[in-house]
Motif scaffolding. Structure first.
Motif, PDB file in Angstrom:
ATOM      1  N   LYS A  54      28.790  55.776  37.723  1.00 20.61           N
ATOM      2  CA  LYS A  54      29.764  55.017  36.685  1.00 20.61           C
ATOM      3  C   LYS A  54      30.826  54.308  37.725  1.00 20.61           C
ATOM      4  CE  LYS A  54      32.621  54.698  32.912  1.00 20.61           C
ATOM      5  NZ  LYS A  54      32.978  55.415  31.397  1.00 20.61           N
ATOM      6  N   GLU A  55      31.362  55.484  38.666  1.00 24.06           N
ATOM      7  CA  GLU A  55      32.310  54.986  39.493  1.00 24.06           C
ATOM      8  C   GLU A  55      32.036  54.003  40.587  1.00 24.06           C
ATOM      9  OE1 GLU A  55      31.934  57.814  38.339  1.00 24.06           O
ATOM     10  OE2 GLU A  55      33.817  58.705  37.467  1.00 24.06           O
ATOM     11  N   ARG A  56      30.733  54.325  41.132  1.00 22.40           N
ATOM     12  CA  ARG A  56      30.274  53.276  42.034  1.00 22.40           C
ATOM     13  C   ARG A  56      30.017  52.084  41.648  1.00 22.40           C
ATOM     14  NH1 ARG A  56      27.334  58.072  43.816  1.00 22.40           N
ATOM     15  NH2 ARG A  56      25.548  57.486  42.711  1.00 22.40           N
ATOM     16  N   LYS A  57      29.431  52.036  40.524  1.00 24.34           N
ATOM     17  CA  LYS A  57      29.293  50.679  39.684  1.00 24.34           C
ATOM     18  C   LYS A  57      30.574  49.854  39.583  1.00 24.34           C
ATOM     19  CE  LYS A  57      24.947  51.514  37.147  1.00 24.34           C
ATOM     20  NZ  LYS A  57      24.121  51.732  36.148  1.00 24.34           N
ATOM     21  N   THR A  58      31.518  50.721  39.211  1.00 23.35           N
ATOM     22  CA  THR A  58      32.623  50.027  38.925  1.00 23.35           C
ATOM     23  C   THR A  58      33.405  49.470  40.188  1.00 23.35           C
ATOM     24  OG1 THR A  58      33.455  51.512  37.085  1.00 23.35           O
ATOM     25  CG2 THR A  58      35.273  50.235  38.048  1.00 23.35           C
ATOM     26  N   LYS A  59      33.386  50.176  41.302  1.00 25.42           N
ATOM     27  CA  LYS A  59      33.873  49.856  42.436  1.00 25.42           C
ATOM     28  C   LYS A  59      33.133  48.506  43.069  1.00 25.42           C
ATOM     29  CE  LYS A  59      35.042  51.764  47.103  1.00 25.42           C
ATOM     30  NZ  LYS A  59      34.615  50.303  47.761  1.00 25.42           N
TER      31      LYS A  59
ATOM     32  N   ASP B 295      34.865  45.256  44.121  1.00 28.90           N
ATOM     33  CA  ASP B 295      34.551  44.712  45.421  1.00 28.90           C
ATOM     34  C   ASP B 295      33.805  43.322  45.378  1.00 28.90           C
ATOM     35  OD1 ASP B 295      35.514  46.928  46.464  1.00 28.90           O
ATOM     36  OD2 ASP B 295      33.594  47.628  46.883  1.00 28.90           O
ATOM     37  N   LEU B 296      33.138  42.898  44.443  1.00 26.40           N
ATOM     38  CA  LEU B 296      32.371  41.859  44.439  1.00 26.40           C
ATOM     39  C   LEU B 296      33.343  40.683  43.812  1.00 26.40           C
ATOM     40  CD1 LEU B 296      29.853  39.900  45.043  1.00 26.40           C
ATOM     41  CD2 LEU B 296      29.037  40.505  42.649  1.00 26.40           C
ATOM     42  N   ARG B 297      34.230  41.051  42.782  1.00 29.81           N
ATOM     43  CA  ARG B 297      35.129  40.292  42.373  1.00 29.81           C
ATOM     44  C   ARG B 297      36.130  39.754  43.400  1.00 29.81           C
ATOM     45  NH1 ARG B 297      40.220  39.779  40.458  1.00 29.81           N
ATOM     46  NH2 ARG B 297      40.856  41.800  41.398  1.00 29.81           N
ATOM     47  N   LYS B 298      36.614  40.705  44.234  1.00 31.79           N
ATOM     48  CA  LYS B 298      37.442  40.281  45.350  1.00 31.79           C
ATOM     49  C   LYS B 298      36.664  39.327  46.371  1.00 31.79           C
ATOM     50  CE  LYS B 298      40.049  44.575  45.087  1.00 31.79           C
ATOM     51  NZ  LYS B 298      40.485  45.731  45.845  1.00 31.79           N
ATOM     52  N   ARG B 299      35.368  39.654  46.681  1.00 34.79           N
ATOM     53  CA  ARG B 299      34.775  38.785  47.723  1.00 34.79           C
ATOM     54  C   ARG B 299      35.042  37.280  46.984  1.00 34.79           C
ATOM     55  NH1 ARG B 299      29.241  40.926  49.520  1.00 34.79           N
ATOM     56  NH2 ARG B 299      29.448  38.932  50.746  1.00 34.79           N
ATOM     57  N   ILE B 300      34.715  37.066  45.759  1.00 36.85           N
ATOM     58  CA  ILE B 300      34.373  35.952  45.164  1.00 36.85           C
ATOM     59  C   ILE B 300      35.883  35.293  45.178  1.00 36.85           C
ATOM     60  CG2 ILE B 300      34.219  34.812  42.756  1.00 36.85           C
ATOM     61  CD1 ILE B 300      31.990  36.943  42.034  1.00 36.85           C
ATOM     62  N   LEU B 301      36.822  36.089  45.038  1.00 37.82           N
ATOM     63  CA  LEU B 301      38.158  35.318  44.883  1.00 37.82           C
ATOM     64  C   LEU B 301      38.703  34.816  46.373  1.00 37.82           C
ATOM     65  CD1 LEU B 301      40.039  37.402  42.411  1.00 37.82           C
ATOM     66  CD2 LEU B 301      39.215  35.216  41.999  1.00 37.82           C
ATOM     67  N   GLU B 302      38.350  35.728  47.500  1.00 38.93           N
ATOM     68  CA  GLU B 302      38.586  35.464  48.681  1.00 38.93           C
ATOM     69  C   GLU B 302      37.734  34.265  49.403  1.00 38.93           C
ATOM     70  OE1 GLU B 302      40.674  36.522  51.132  1.00 38.93           O
ATOM     71  OE2 GLU B 302      41.609  37.350  49.588  1.00 38.93           O
ATOM     72  N   ALA B 303      36.457  34.152  48.812  1.00 37.93           N
ATOM     73  CA  ALA B 303      35.778  33.089  49.269  1.00 37.93           C
ATOM     74  C   ALA B 303      36.267  31.801  48.636  1.00 37.93           C
ATOM     75  CB  ALA B 303      34.394  33.373  48.919  1.00 37.93           C
ATOM     76  N   ALA B 304      36.647  31.926  47.269  1.00 35.74           N
ATOM     77  CA  ALA B 304      36.896  30.668  46.624  1.00 35.74           C
ATOM     78  C   ALA B 304      38.314  30.145  47.215  1.00 35.74           C
ATOM     79  CB  ALA B 304      37.413  31.180  45.233  1.00 35.74           C
TER      80      ALA B 304
END
Length: 212
Positions: free
Chosen positions: A4-9, A13-22
């Motif tokens: 569960k913790e790995r999925k949350t992380k 992480d993906l959300r941060k990548r999306i925001l940084e790319a955007a």
């Protein structure tokens, strides 16, 4: 770390990548020219994946807007301990300038792009701007505190706060947009631009001191 913790992380992480790319694309290519597909290409995921996190690109730019204001609020937080209201006001200006110089992409999204404001008009009641209002309220309270010790007598608190904000914003936006450098007859390196901004701010502070 459990499953569960790995999925949350992974999601975070993906959300941060999306925001940084955007953020990168909004600043370099422009908000209008940036699409969900281009953001997806930047992080090498499908557009469908991005839609699992954000409804559209206006949702993304507002998320960046919120994150930037959270960072700025955190920078302002220690200034609450400055007892002298006028010294606190000066510290706010310096902190704001430092944020613009060290986080120019966030600064552009927060204060120079129309996208977040358009989002507010559509999605927020009466254009409520919670993140920006919290930061501005700190400035307003500092101006009120300044009045209590003799500064800005007979002046409107909101007008003084807006004047202070717009003055440092003008300097910062010239730097972030590149106009400050391009308008100078002698090409300035980044350090000289920073010194010019700080010197201009000191001149403005002297003007404020004269209102006591």
């Amino acid at each position: 770390m459990g499953i569960k913790e790995r999925k949350t992380k992974h999601k975070e992480d993906l959300r941060k990548r999306i925001l940084e790319a955007a953020k990168k694309l909004f600043v370099t290519a422009g908000y209008e020219a940036t699409s969900i597909r281009k953001i997806a290409q930047e992080i090498e995921f499908s557009p469908t994946t991005i839609y699992l996190y954000y409804k559209d690109k206006s949702d993304i730019i507002y998320a960046l807007h919120q994150e930037g204001f959270l960072m700025l609020r955190q920078d302002f937080q220690p200034l609450m301990q400055v007892d002298s209201p006028f010294e606190r006001l000066k510290a706010i200006g310096k902190c704001y300038i430092r944020f613009a110089l060290t986080q120019p992409d966030f600064y552009e999204v927060m204060f120079m792009m129309k996208g977040p404001m358009e989002y507010l008009k559509v999605h927020c009641v009466d254009g409520e701007w919670a993140e920006g209002e919290r930061v501005f309220d700190f400035l307003l309270q500092t101006v009120r505190d300044c009045q209590e010790v003799g500064y800005f007598q007979q002046l409107d608190v909101v007008q003084v706060a807006v004047q202070a904000w717009s003055s440092v914003h003008g300097l910062c936006s010239l730097f972030v947009s590149g106009h400050l450098k391009s308008m100078m007859e002698v090409v300035l390196d980044e350090d000289n631009q920073e010194r010019m901004i700080e010197q201009a701010f000191r001149v403005f502070v002297h003007y404020l001191e004269a209102t006591k």
